[in-house]
Structures are given as C-alpha cells and as structure tokens.
Design a protein around this motif. Sequence first.
Motif, PDB file in Angstrom:
ATOM      1  N   PRO A 398      69.899  32.918  39.813  1.00  0.00           N
ATOM      2  CA  PRO A 398      68.455  33.008  39.554  1.00  0.00           C
ATOM      3  C   PRO A 398      68.107  32.387  38.203  1.00  0.00           C
ATOM      4  N   CYS A 401      63.194  32.964  34.498  1.00  0.00           N
ATOM      5  CA  CYS A 401      61.805  33.266  34.835  1.00  0.00           C
ATOM      6  C   CYS A 401      61.714  34.192  36.037  1.00  0.00           C
ATOM      7  N   SER A 402      62.533  33.933  37.062  1.00  0.00           N
ATOM      8  CA  SER A 402      62.501  34.804  38.244  1.00  0.00           C
ATOM      9  C   SER A 402      63.053  36.182  37.936  1.00  0.00           C
ATOM     10  N   THR A 403      63.964  36.269  36.970  1.00  0.00           N
ATOM     11  CA  THR A 403      64.535  37.570  36.616  1.00  0.00           C
ATOM     12  C   THR A 403      63.544  38.434  35.859  1.00  0.00           C
ATOM     13  N   SER A 406      58.773  37.332  37.498  1.00  0.00           N
ATOM     14  CA  SER A 406      58.234  37.284  38.854  1.00  0.00           C
ATOM     15  C   SER A 406      57.504  38.586  39.162  1.00  0.00           C
ATOM     16  N   SER A 407      56.897  38.655  40.350  1.00  0.00           N
ATOM     17  CA  SER A 407      56.071  39.813  40.698  1.00  0.00           C
ATOM     18  C   SER A 407      56.822  40.894  41.474  1.00  0.00           C
ATOM     19  N   ASP A 408      58.098  40.661  41.815  1.00  0.00           N
ATOM     20  CA  ASP A 408      58.799  41.672  42.609  1.00  0.00           C
ATOM     21  C   ASP A 408      59.188  42.867  41.741  1.00  0.00           C
ATOM     22  N   SER A 411      62.045  42.535  39.023  1.00  0.00           N
ATOM     23  CA  SER A 411      61.621  41.842  37.811  1.00  0.00           C
ATOM     24  C   SER A 411      60.746  42.752  36.961  1.00  0.00           C
ATOM     25  N   ARG A 412      59.910  43.537  37.620  1.00  0.00           N
ATOM     26  CA  ARG A 412      59.061  44.480  36.894  1.00  0.00           C
ATOM     27  C   ARG A 412      59.900  45.500  36.144  1.00  0.00           C
TER      28      ARG A 412
END
Length: 518
Positions: A398, A401-403, A406-408, A411-412
């Motif tokens: 990954p 940025c995705s770690t 992101s909106s999942d 990641s939060r």
Amino acid sequence: MTSKLEQKEAHHTNGVVLPIVAGSIDCLSSPDREHLVESSEFLGPEEGGGVEVVVIESRANAKGVREEDALLENGSQTTESDDTSTDRGPEPASPLKETSFSIGLQVLFPFLLAGFGTVAAGMVLDIVQHWDVFKYVTEVFILVPALLGLKGNLEMTLASRLSTAANIGQMDTPKELWKMITGNMALIQVQATVVGFLASIAAVIFGWIPDGHFSIGHAILLCASSVATAFIASLVLGMIMIGVIIGSRKMGINPDNVATPIAASLGDLITLALLSGISWGLYIELEEKAYVNPLVCAFFVALLPLWIIIAKKNPATREVLYSGWEPVIIAMAISSVGGLILDKTVSDPNFAGMAVFTPVINGVGGNLVAVQASRISTYLHMSGMPGESSEAAPRKCPSPCSTFFSSDVNSRSARVLFLLVVPGHLVFLYTISSMQGGHTTLTLIFIIFYMTAALLQVLILLYIADWMVHWMWGRGMDPDNFSIPYLTALGDLLGTGLLALSFHILWLIGDRDTDVGD
C-alpha cells in the motif's frame, strides 16, 4: 403445495445469497430449528411438475448477522447502517462501522492505562539497573526487551486471537468458551517456556560476542531467570486477558480496542518486576546453592509435555502449536538486538538516563500497532478466510496515502492512533518528571528529540502493519498469530534504536542542561 411455492424467496445477508427455502409457514417460523437441515425431493407431476425443493435452515445467515453485529453493538458507534433492508448487493459490507470519535474514545482509556504501566516499568528498570545482578551480569539487560516483548509475542497474540474469536461468535456458548480458554492457555505456556529458554541463549551469545567472556554460572542464571519469568508472567497475563475479553463482550465494547493495550498495561510491569526479583534471588543463591538454578530450569521444562497435550486437543491451537513458532522466535531475536543496544547504551554512565524511557517508548509503539493489527485482522476475518482473494485483502504494497489518508475504517483508526502519540507521551513524560524518575532533565530540546523518535517509530509501525497484515492474509496465514510478534519486536528495536540515537545526538551537541548521564 401452491402456498408453499409462493413462499420461496432468496435472502441476501452480508452479501451472501442463501439457498431457496421452501416449506410451510409453521416450519419456517419454528424457533426450535437451530441446526442446518438439508433435504431434497422431487415433487410429483401432480405436486409441481418435478420442481426440486431444497430446505436449508439459515443458521449460517444468523451466524453472519452475529459476526457483523459483534462490532456494531457499541452504543457509541455510528448508525450509518441502520437500514434494515435485506436486499443487499453481493459485495460484503464493511463490518467495522466506527467513527474516529468512537475509536478514539474506546482506545484512549486502555492506551493511557497501558502507558502508565510502561511508566511504572520504566521506573522499576531505573531502580534495578543499579542492583548487583544487573551490574555484574549485564546480560540481564539483553533479556529485558526480549521478555517484555513476550506480551507482543504471546499475550497480545492471544488477545488478538480471542478478540477475533469473540467477534465472529466462536465463544458464545460455555463449551466453546472453555475449550478456547484451556487450549490457548496451554499454548502460551508452551511458547513462553521455549521462548524464555531461547531468549536466555540469545542473551548469552550477544553478551559473549563483544567481550569474549563466558561464565557457565551466569548462563544458567540467565536461563532460570528467563524461563521462570516468561512462564509466570504468561500465566498471570493470560488469565487477565481472558477476563478482559469476556467482560468487553458483555459490556458491548469491541475487544480489539481494549484487549491488547490492557495486556501491555500490566505486562511490562509484571514481567520486569518478576525478572528483577527472580534474577536477584537466584543471583544470591548462585554462590552457596549452585544447584538451585539448574533445578528451576528443569522444573519448568518438565511441564512442557503436559501443556503440549492440552494444546493439541484444540484444533485452533493445534495449528498454532505446529506452525506458530517462526514469528515468535524471529521476534524474540529482533527484540534481543534491541536488548543489546540497551545493554551497551545504559552501561555507559553518560546514558544511564535512557533506562527509564525505554519501556515507555517501546511499550507505547507496540501497544498502538497491536491495536491496529488486531483491528485489520478482524476486518479481514469478517470477509472470509486467510488466502481468499477479496478486495479487502490487496496483495500489493500500500501507499502511505492509502494507509493514513483514505476513507476506510482502518485508515481512520491509523490516524486516530497516530494522533495519540504526542499527547500520550507528554502525559507520560510529565508523570516521570513529577515522580523524579530517571537521570534526565526534561528540557525543550530533549522533548523535541524524544517526540521525533516516538512519532517516527509509530509512523513506520502503522505503515508496516497495514502492509504486513494484508500480505500475510493473501498468503493464507492468520495475521492474529503471525503479525503482532513481528510488529511489537520491530517496535522494540525501532524504539530502543531511535531513543539511543537521540541520546547520543544530545550528548554530541552538548545539551548539558539535559544531563543525560547525571
């Protein structure tokens, strides 16, 4: 028969289309149908013209709902999934519907509790480093990260494994609960004994290589101290973990958010206190009663067959018993390298003040990454089994940025955990200072260097966790058993190394106000 056929309907739950259910209204509404029943018959021409009727009780449907609801029953979680419609698409919905606020709220108290536990462990290490056993058998310092890392190798892995089992409904009945408890407790006793023995060997080797000095008496002392500490600490912490997870489920709290930090809150303190006390007692007996040390080793090794027999009776722990050694042993070796750094740094009078901060920075980093790894693992278990190809388990590395952006939900949670680092460490540093612990004055430049090391440590760990858990899942390995030992061991190595580097830089630039070696 016409009324029966009119009642056929396809149910969609958790993205799974259940088989067509045909039967009378009384049959379908019976509350006593708890087992999977499967039957088929061809209707005669007069009863429907050769239409096959398959009757399948939807216990899998109910179990799927329990699995998803396990992480949604907390009152502080969002209500975004309040739609009760059963007409869902084939793609599984995310089982974790938590907001950043709910994640932070659940993690905050266990995180602070765990942090104060590491502060207490640091205060203990700051005191005992001046004991004779630590002065004359300095290899005991090498055991410190390795044995404190057992909470990552064993207790945190146990907490993650039991949290996942609780969330997917494998501990709902007393029989399942008892079977899970006995198997896992026996398993960690086997692992603790073996890892404790190997950690002592690593300490002897790492202590012998730089100096070229070897003492058989000190080697047996290290072995007895390490095995006894690992066994007793794992027994106590394992029982505490089981109680925490059962209590969390009854209170409607996600065990993933609280179990691993609480495992660490008492883990560092209990393990370090046991190691100090046991090694000190055995060191006293070393001169007059030399037989005590090998006797202690023999006693705990002799119990191994009993724990192996019990662990083999449980299918889940039997698999870990055979295949779960690689991460535990490699993690122990990684932590021992961190112990070597600690030994060489603290032994220098210029850096004696580092001892009190080492358990804190290592513990906080390990606690946060263990929470993240446990959450990602539970998320993946909701979507299938290890090795199954799904969008939830990407195989590629990954991007940062995705770690983190992101909106999942994972990641939060990574953002929430990262944001806890600075305020948490400020509280812990103030606590150490107010208790007059250590040999270091908390100047502004020291706090800046310390926070930089802590932030860099957690940033690297959270990114590695995101990659490692998904990579292991794609390879068919259960992350609950494999990822956390590596991650917490890397936390020990990164924390000790970055902290030692910070102390050396402070000493080189001449920050005498910090008094790193006072």
